[in-house]
Scaffold this motif. Structure first.
Motif, PDB file in Angstrom:
ATOM      1  N   GLY A   1       0.810  -1.215   0.000  1.00  0.00           N
ATOM      2  CA  GLY A   1       0.000   0.000   0.000  1.00  0.00           C
ATOM      3  C   GLY A   1       0.836   1.253   0.000  1.00  0.00           C
ATOM      4  N   SER A   2       1.998   1.197   0.617  1.00  0.00           N
ATOM      5  CA  SER A   2       2.889   2.347   0.640  1.00  0.00           C
ATOM      6  C   SER A   2       4.302   1.862   0.940  1.00  0.00           C
ATOM      7  CB  SER A   2       2.444   3.376   1.679  1.00  0.00           C
ATOM      8  OG  SER A   2       2.468   2.819   2.973  1.00  0.00           O
ATOM      9  N   GLU A   3       5.245   2.688   0.603  1.00  0.00           N
ATOM     10  CA  GLU A   3       6.652   2.361   0.834  1.00  0.00           C
ATOM     11  C   GLU A   3       7.300   3.575   1.470  1.00  0.00           C
ATOM     12  OE1 GLU A   3      10.470   1.024  -1.840  1.00  0.00           O
ATOM     13  OE2 GLU A   3       8.452   0.511  -2.529  1.00  0.00           O
ATOM     14  N   MET A   4       7.956   3.369   2.616  1.00  0.00           N
ATOM     15  CA  MET A   4       8.579   4.468   3.358  1.00  0.00           C
ATOM     16  C   MET A   4       9.987   4.087   3.749  1.00  0.00           C
ATOM     17  SD  MET A   4       5.590   5.473   5.949  1.00  0.00           S
ATOM     18  CE  MET A   4       3.975   5.878   5.374  1.00  0.00           C
TER      19      MET A   4
END
Length: 61
Positions: A12-15
């Motif tokens: 869903g997201s990459e941080m």
């Protein structure tokens, strides 16, 4: 790991910030893979939990 288990992985997201990742998980946005060394205080405080999974913890070479 997911592929071997036959489970689809939906990112869903990459941080890149461990702090941001921990805050997202604590807020209920989902699960993450982080080093236990970065989560010690949050685990002790009950803000995060370790999800038992076969093959964990992963060991780096």
């Amino acid at each position: 790991m997911y592929k071997d288990a036959g489970v689809p992985l939906c990112i869903g997201s990459e941080m890149s910030s461990n702090e941001a990742i921990k805050q997202m998980c604590a807020a209920g946005f989902g699960a993450a893979f982080l080093s236990l060394h970065t989560c010690g205080l949050e685990l002790q405080a009950g803000m995060l939990v370790l999800i038992p999974k076969a093959g964990n913890p992963l060991q780096r070479e």
